[in-house]
Design an enzyme around this catalytic site. Structure first.
Site, mmCIF file in Angstrom:
data_model
loop_
_atom_site.group_PDB
_atom_site.id
_atom_site.type_symbol
_atom_site.label_atom_id
_atom_site.label_comp_id
_atom_site.label_asym_id
_atom_site.label_seq_id
_atom_site.Cartn_x
_atom_site.Cartn_y
_atom_site.Cartn_z
ATOM 1 N N ARG A 35 0.839 -1.206 0.000
ATOM 2 C CA ARG A 35 0.000 0.000 0.000
ATOM 3 C C ARG A 35 0.875 1.259 0.000
ATOM 4 O O ARG A 35 0.551 2.254 -0.635
ATOM 5 C CB ARG A 35 -0.890 -0.017 1.256
ATOM 6 C CG ARG A 35 -2.355 0.265 0.998
ATOM 7 C CD ARG A 35 -3.208 -0.061 2.235
ATOM 8 N NE ARG A 35 -3.699 -1.426 2.224
ATOM 9 C CZ ARG A 35 -3.663 -2.291 3.240
ATOM 10 N NH1 ARG A 35 -3.149 -1.926 4.398
ATOM 11 N NH2 ARG A 35 -4.136 -3.505 3.098
ATOM 12 N N GLU A 48 5.275 -19.425 1.316
ATOM 13 C CA GLU A 48 4.337 -20.105 2.223
ATOM 14 C C GLU A 48 4.416 -21.594 1.928
ATOM 15 O O GLU A 48 4.244 -22.007 0.783
ATOM 16 C CB GLU A 48 2.919 -19.560 2.004
ATOM 17 C CG GLU A 48 1.797 -20.412 2.575
ATOM 18 C CD GLU A 48 1.915 -20.688 4.069
ATOM 19 O OE1 GLU A 48 2.240 -19.746 4.828
ATOM 20 O OE2 GLU A 48 1.715 -21.858 4.488
ATOM 21 N N CYS A 58 -8.130 -19.060 13.838
ATOM 22 C CA CYS A 58 -9.046 -19.065 14.979
ATOM 23 C C CYS A 58 -10.425 -19.566 14.577
ATOM 24 O O CYS A 58 -11.235 -19.927 15.420
ATOM 25 C CB CYS A 58 -9.215 -17.661 15.551
ATOM 26 S SG CYS A 58 -7.690 -16.747 15.650
ATOM 27 N N ASP A 300 2.806 -15.311 15.514
ATOM 28 C CA ASP A 300 2.973 -16.345 16.524
ATOM 29 C C ASP A 300 4.430 -16.727 16.780
ATOM 30 O O ASP A 300 4.717 -17.497 17.692
ATOM 31 C CB ASP A 300 2.220 -17.621 16.096
ATOM 32 C CG ASP A 300 0.709 -17.428 16.096
ATOM 33 O OD1 ASP A 300 0.248 -16.315 16.420
ATOM 34 O OD2 ASP A 300 0.003 -18.392 15.770
#
Lengths: 468, 468
Positions: A35, A48, A58, A300
């Protein structure tokens, strides 16, 4: 020299950002950086190792439980959408080494096995966490599942659909454990939760965990506390058939492991990046890895500052990962942002029971060297006379002498969970419980008793602090 | 000399506290004072002109609407319970004069007409507020009701039960107006709300009031804005039959007036006690009437300090009245407590629409000389993919340059109302919207999107403040 490296050098006015990990923190960072800087200024390569990007981990329990019917509903932004914004996303590609000295990462295509080096000017580590897998016989048997990634969730759901089991055992009684217990009940299983601690939800004090325990039993869940799983039994096909503890054996057609996660920092450790006592990467408040001007980390895989105790903690939670990504992307993109820390807020539910906490538990306070008073009060979610008013228990910790709020735990029904936000903001502001007694909280009979439960607790805590 | 006076002088070691007004503020003060000082030290005489004590006036719409079936459910503490705690409670007894110089009050028994003087050492004024009654033909007709007191509610309910009307008109579209619209819909009436302002809920900015307007029409309520009621028409029996505005005539079998309240301070004014610009008593932060060491005042009859604008306001709300009473009782009883002020939080609902606000509206900010930025965002109550996620609109005001949060307004469904508490605490703490972007709020898919709607608004507001 790899093609990637030559590509970079062929366009020397342009920097390259490499992101390791394509979920919340990594892709938020990439998107925010994009952005602020267009493809002419900044090339972005993201690795990934799984099949998916930017999904709500979640949300997996609710997808497994059937509340969410489509897997894709959990995906905030697909690989195609990221690519359309000019991010060179490489799925199913695992980074195997970070070469800090030469500013490059080594990656392997999971399917083809092809390997290559990619150089970077700026690096973001968002490698996430890995579920703790018990080191015991049977832990890798078929029918034993973690629920950390969307791939994990898909595998579990495949097992549930393929097999026609009756008995499910959840190992661990934290957030994932209780949420998976609900999911499996919704799928029609007889659910047993096997828990090492004295009560479920060790993120609460045991007296509050006791309330969760009772409510879970009321929901038909068999709750086994103080239980150490020693092995998993399998049948001749290698499928799990039972969970064995020091005391008993529980039949299991499916086993879900929810015994917590650890930061996934093997790569970082091998590269000599600084790790903390909980195994997470250590960063400054701008989320820059300590001692490394061009490496950031978030989500995490990092440790965060607990603003109440002043100590580092590891908390795997999507809302923090998104904030980290936003901060990192802003800084990488040439702006300025910080993540000041957390107060340890978490909410969860098991069926209609809502469970919330923020700040320190008693043992956290003791570990931080704090002396404290506690109060526990019973109140209701709405005015007592209003339909649907349900009981709510609020426990509050306040520091001795100063009266500073240290923590709040809430267990109740509708309206209990998000009430913890009042305390989360008060903790952030460093309020005393005495100050909290005057808080101007929303009141009308359908929303709260005339004294909100949090105010009732604050009044009682303030009186206790004053008299000691 | 009255019997009361001689009684006092006959027991000179004991002080007498006189309380005027037997609802939230007055009886909370009396009860708290009694907790701190026994009958041997403090005599407490409380005058109440109605039939009831310590009831939830805020609950009246829900009793009228049938959600609450028993009037007594609204009564937190009965006259008998107060008397059992050693409070000399005199119901149906109206105080008609305060003689500050001689420290005594004159009272009249409403039923018998008997009059007497009662002297005091300490005095608490908790005379509440009176509904504004329009000065127009028909305003006192049968079938025209206020809903300020439990007696009012009983009379309205009697009218609804006795007559078999179809058309109800609510005059005023503030909290009471919209709550009574819901109540009358629940009773099966065709409901028209006639409102002087351009949109309902003038405690919100008009752009947010517009959302309430649309939702009310969706509920089948006829909403008439920009309408000035000029008269009420009655039939030959003196019963109301229509509400007339400058433009139109609305049939009405029952009319509810919800056009606001004014502090009930006639007694105080006659006694020369200091009143503010809104007609409310002026106190210090210990709720002591300014310039009078032995007189306290609290509840709907006082003005309170708005901590955001730094100006005095009049807010009639049970939750403040209870806090005032608690503070007054503590001080009267020899302790120390203060009420630091309000931030202007209020929540309400009309059917399933939740409406909340805290802090300043645009016009409040302008009046206070503040320059500000506003943002309005759309989000959802839960993760978008989670069942029951409902849309929510959040408007946020932040001060120019400092970025200090000035106010938040929220309109939505389940989960919208109490979210305003996050902003209420942040306002109290003087947080900037930039600080708010890092708030550690409770997140799990059934409770919130990964960025809570309040955080989304804070992010956008912070960006706007930075760029100007």
């Amino acid at each position: 020299m790899s093609m990637s490296e030559s590509a970079r050098q062929g366009n020397s006015g342009r920097e390259r950002l490499v992101v390791i990990g394509g979920d919340a923190a990594g892709m938020s960072a990439a998107s925010q950086a994009r952005r602020l800087k267009g493809p002419d200024e900044l090339e972005i390569v993201a690795f990934e190792r799984g099949h998916f990007t930017s999904y709500s981990a979640c949300g997996i329990p609710y997808w497994v439980g059937g509340d969410v019917t489509e897997r894709d509903a959990l995906i905030a932004r697909t690989p195609e959408e990221h690519r359309a914004r000019g991010i060179d996303l490489r799925l199913r590609t695992e980074v195997t080494e970070i070469d800090v000295a030469r500013q490059r990462v080594h990656a392997r295509d999971v399917d083809s096995g092809a390997e290559s080096w990619t150089s970077y000017d700026k690096l973001v580590l968002a490698t996430g966490a890995r579920p703790i897998r018990p080191d015991m016989p049977g832990a890798d048997a078929e029918g034993v599942h973690g629920v950390q990634t969307l791939d994990d969730g898909q595998e579990l759901l495949d097992t549930l659909t393929r097999t026609r089991g009756r008995h499910a055992v959840v190992v661990g009684a934290g957030y994932i454990g209780v949420e998976m217990a609900e999911a499996l009940i919704n799928r029609g299983y007889l659910v047993t939760v096997v828990n090492r601690g004295s009560e479920p939800m060790s993120t609460l004090d045991p007296d509050m965990g006791r309330l969760v325990h009772e409510a879970m039993e009321g929901l038909g869940i068999t709750m086994v506390n103080d239980a150490e799983v020693t092995k998993l039994l399998t049948d001749d096909d290698g499928r799990v058939r039972a969970v064995v503890t020091q005391d008993a054996e529980y039949p299991a057609d499916v086993v879900v492991l929810g015994i917590g996660v650890r930061p996934e920092t093997g790569l970082a450790e091998a590269a000599g990046l600084p790790l903390g006592a909980h195994g997470g990467l250590l960063t400054d408040l701008a989320m820059r890895v300590r001692g490394h001007a061009n490496i950031w980390a978030g989500g995490d895989c990092v440790e965060v500052l607990d603003l109440v105790s002043g100590q580092e903690r590891h908390i795997a939670l999507g809302t923090h990962a998104n904030k980290h990504g936003q901060v990192i992307g802003t800084n990488v993109g040439g702006g300025y942002a910080t993540f000041p820390g957390v107060v340890g807020t978490a909410v969860s539910k098991v069926c209609d029971l809502e469970i919330a906490r923020t700040g320190l538990r008693e043992k956290d306070a003791r570990r931080a060297g704090l002396q404290y008073e506690t109060v526990t009060i019973e109140s209701t979610s709405r005015a007592g006379y209003y339909p649907g008013a349900s009981p709510m228990t609020v426990k509050m910790l306040a520091e001795r002498r100063t009266g500073r709020l240290l923590g709040v735990q809430i267990v109740g029904r509708e309206g209990a969970g998000k009430r913890v936000d009042i305390a989360a903001v008060a903790l952030t502001a460093g309020m005393t419980v005495e100050q909290m007694t005057a808080l101007d909280l929303g009141y009308a009979p359908p929303f709260s008793p005339v004294w909100d439960p949090v105010l009732v607790a604050a009044r009682k805590a303030a009186a206790k602090v004053r008299n000691l």
